[in-house]
Design a protein around this motif. Sequence first.
Motif, mmCIF file in Angstrom:
data_model
loop_
_atom_site.group_PDB
_atom_site.id
_atom_site.type_symbol
_atom_site.label_atom_id
_atom_site.label_comp_id
_atom_site.label_asym_id
_atom_site.label_seq_id
_atom_site.Cartn_x
_atom_site.Cartn_y
_atom_site.Cartn_z
ATOM 1 N N PRO A 164 0.772 -1.240 0.000
ATOM 2 C CA PRO A 164 0.000 0.000 0.000
ATOM 3 C C PRO A 164 0.809 1.300 0.000
ATOM 4 C CG PRO A 164 0.155 -0.809 2.223
ATOM 5 C CD PRO A 164 0.854 -1.824 1.365
ATOM 6 N N ILE A 165 2.154 1.217 -0.077
ATOM 7 C CA ILE A 165 2.960 2.436 -0.168
ATOM 8 C C ILE A 165 2.974 2.843 -1.635
ATOM 9 C CG2 ILE A 165 5.162 3.518 0.382
ATOM 10 C CD1 ILE A 165 3.701 2.378 2.791
ATOM 11 N N THR A 166 2.037 3.656 -2.048
ATOM 12 C CA THR A 166 1.806 3.948 -3.452
ATOM 13 C C THR A 166 2.329 5.326 -3.837
ATOM 14 O OG1 THR A 166 -0.397 4.748 -2.860
ATOM 15 C CG2 THR A 166 -0.224 2.458 -3.591
ATOM 16 N N PRO A 167 2.590 5.537 -5.148
ATOM 17 C CA PRO A 167 3.015 6.854 -5.617
ATOM 18 C C PRO A 167 2.014 7.931 -5.213
ATOM 19 C CG PRO A 167 3.263 5.229 -7.352
ATOM 20 C CD PRO A 167 2.520 4.555 -6.251
ATOM 21 N N GLY A 168 2.517 9.066 -4.816
ATOM 22 C CA GLY A 168 1.649 10.171 -4.415
ATOM 23 C C GLY A 168 1.490 10.308 -2.924
ATOM 24 N N LEU A 169 1.807 9.239 -2.173
ATOM 25 C CA LEU A 169 1.732 9.366 -0.722
ATOM 26 C C LEU A 169 2.815 10.322 -0.224
ATOM 27 C CD1 LEU A 169 1.097 5.757 0.681
ATOM 28 C CD2 LEU A 169 -0.556 7.539 0.105
ATOM 29 N N THR A 170 2.470 11.063 0.794
ATOM 30 C CA THR A 170 3.413 12.004 1.387
ATOM 31 C C THR A 170 4.024 11.427 2.660
ATOM 32 O OG1 THR A 170 1.783 13.073 2.811
ATOM 33 C CG2 THR A 170 1.970 13.894 0.546
ATOM 34 N N LEU A 171 4.960 12.144 3.204
ATOM 35 C CA LEU A 171 5.601 11.741 4.454
ATOM 36 C C LEU A 171 4.572 11.491 5.554
ATOM 37 C CD1 LEU A 171 8.798 13.373 5.867
ATOM 38 C CD2 LEU A 171 6.759 13.323 7.277
ATOM 39 N N LEU A 172 3.616 12.389 5.712
ATOM 40 C CA LEU A 172 2.603 12.216 6.746
ATOM 41 C C LEU A 172 1.665 11.055 6.434
ATOM 42 C CD1 LEU A 172 1.674 15.907 7.640
ATOM 43 C CD2 LEU A 172 3.101 14.305 8.938
ATOM 44 N N ASP A 173 1.394 10.820 5.128
ATOM 45 C CA ASP A 173 0.563 9.675 4.743
ATOM 46 C C ASP A 173 1.235 8.365 5.142
ATOM 47 O OD1 ASP A 173 -1.394 11.276 3.520
ATOM 48 O OD2 ASP A 173 -0.333 11.247 1.597
ATOM 49 N N VAL A 174 2.530 8.268 4.881
ATOM 50 C CA VAL A 174 3.268 7.046 5.214
ATOM 51 C C VAL A 174 3.272 6.829 6.726
ATOM 52 C CG1 VAL A 174 5.533 5.929 5.176
ATOM 53 C CG2 VAL A 174 4.681 7.111 3.140
ATOM 54 N N ALA A 175 3.492 7.894 7.487
ATOM 55 C CA ALA A 175 3.482 7.780 8.941
ATOM 56 C C ALA A 175 2.117 7.315 9.449
ATOM 57 C CB ALA A 175 3.854 9.115 9.578
ATOM 58 N N ALA A 176 1.044 7.812 8.837
ATOM 59 C CA ALA A 176 -0.300 7.409 9.257
ATOM 60 C C ALA A 176 -0.587 5.961 8.878
ATOM 61 C CB ALA A 176 -1.338 8.333 8.612
ATOM 62 N N LEU A 177 0.014 5.501 7.755
ATOM 63 C CA LEU A 177 -0.287 4.166 7.246
ATOM 64 C C LEU A 177 0.483 3.072 7.980
ATOM 65 C CD1 LEU A 177 -2.021 2.893 4.964
ATOM 66 C CD2 LEU A 177 0.040 2.965 3.535
ATOM 67 N N ILE A 178 1.794 3.288 8.192
ATOM 68 C CA ILE A 178 2.605 2.213 8.787
ATOM 69 C C ILE A 178 3.380 2.662 10.027
ATOM 70 C CG2 ILE A 178 2.811 0.958 6.618
ATOM 71 C CD1 ILE A 178 5.636 2.079 6.308
ATOM 72 N N GLY A 179 3.102 3.866 10.499
ATOM 73 C CA GLY A 179 3.735 4.336 11.723
ATOM 74 C C GLY A 179 5.049 5.057 11.451
ATOM 75 N N LEU A 190 13.454 -1.726 4.692
ATOM 76 C CA LEU A 190 12.784 -0.850 3.724
ATOM 77 C C LEU A 190 13.204 0.593 3.961
ATOM 78 C CD1 LEU A 190 10.627 -0.148 1.565
ATOM 79 C CD2 LEU A 190 8.946 -0.078 3.442
ATOM 80 N N GLU A 191 13.680 1.253 2.900
ATOM 81 C CA GLU A 191 14.068 2.652 2.991
ATOM 82 C C GLU A 191 13.186 3.478 2.061
ATOM 83 O OE1 GLU A 191 18.260 3.161 2.398
ATOM 84 O OE2 GLU A 191 18.761 1.390 3.609
ATOM 85 N N ILE A 192 12.684 4.595 2.562
ATOM 86 C CA ILE A 192 11.812 5.473 1.787
ATOM 87 C C ILE A 192 12.391 6.877 1.838
ATOM 88 C CG2 ILE A 192 9.473 6.378 1.492
ATOM 89 C CD1 ILE A 192 8.443 3.974 3.075
ATOM 90 N N SER A 193 12.577 7.477 0.661
ATOM 91 C CA SER A 193 13.062 8.854 0.575
ATOM 92 C C SER A 193 11.947 9.753 0.066
ATOM 93 C CB SER A 193 14.271 8.944 -0.359
ATOM 94 O OG SER A 193 15.389 8.287 0.205
ATOM 95 N N PHE A 194 11.856 10.944 0.653
ATOM 96 C CA PHE A 194 10.799 11.889 0.315
ATOM 97 C C PHE A 194 11.384 13.139 -0.335
ATOM 98 C CE2 PHE A 194 9.471 9.397 3.983
ATOM 99 C CZ PHE A 194 8.197 8.991 3.641
ATOM 100 N N SER A 195 10.560 13.794 -1.121
ATOM 101 C CA SER A 195 10.968 15.042 -1.754
ATOM 102 C C SER A 195 11.169 16.135 -0.705
ATOM 103 C CB SER A 195 9.894 15.485 -2.752
ATOM 104 O OG SER A 195 10.113 16.822 -3.171
ATOM 105 N N PRO A 196 12.154 17.024 -0.905
ATOM 106 C CA PRO A 196 12.308 18.151 0.025
ATOM 107 C C PRO A 196 11.216 19.202 -0.121
ATOM 108 C CG PRO A 196 13.913 18.296 -1.753
ATOM 109 C CD PRO A 196 13.234 16.973 -1.902
ATOM 110 N N GLN A 197 10.405 19.086 -1.184
ATOM 111 C CA GLN A 197 9.338 20.058 -1.408
ATOM 112 C C GLN A 197 8.059 19.625 -0.702
ATOM 113 O OE1 GLN A 197 10.082 22.883 -2.970
ATOM 114 N NE2 GLN A 197 12.151 22.057 -3.214
ATOM 115 N N PRO A 198 7.476 20.496 0.141
ATOM 116 C CA PRO A 198 6.206 20.164 0.799
ATOM 117 C C PRO A 198 5.142 19.833 -0.243
ATOM 118 C CG PRO A 198 7.164 22.136 1.739
ATOM 119 C CD PRO A 198 7.958 21.828 0.505
#
Length: 220
Positions: free
Chosen positions: A24-39, A62-70
Amino acid sequence: MAGRNFKRLTASLRTFLQTGELAPITPGLTLLDVAALIGPPAWWLTDGHDFPVPLHWGYSTLEISFSPQPPHPIESQAIKPPHKWGSRFHSFCPLLRLSMDGLPIEGRPSDLLRAGIWNLDSIEVGILIDPENPKLCIRGSGIEVLYVVPDLDTEHHSQLEEIDSAIALLEEHAFLLGLYQSHGGISSVRWPEESWQEISAREYLETIDRSQRARVHGFS
């Protein structure tokens, strides 16, 4: 942002290798979305671009990198091999596990290519013939599977002079370094890009078959 999830979720290794999507870690999810989904992550890395929050998160392997742009959407993901894969599942964290789907992820590159994951005409294999750091990379739709050969004996360096012998060497000695996905489509794995030699997956397997036949005939 969706509400906090408390149900254990399962991603598919086969789907990740075919599409680059670790649902369920899909394109378009944000940092806060990932935190809400899997902690929250078990660990993170920071650099000069990570203000005001860390942008490289780790959940076990598992490593996930996020964009520096909000609002910090996902930029890339990587799965690093654990000391031992589970037979059916590999756990990233309490809320996310990976279904192994019966795939030979611990085997040789040819084992993965023959596992029926991909249409071989859509897959290419990159070979980096470098005596100091030889590598092999399977590239599919949105994913890269990277193999390396650490501490190659100098007696094997001559085998890297020709592509066929280099393929045979990598097939026998390489081990999996990681599975990589980038939403931007720019490889950070095959570097320097101009030093890689590309062949099709079919050519790679044909080369392996020729090498194995030659070895059998050599001992007969």
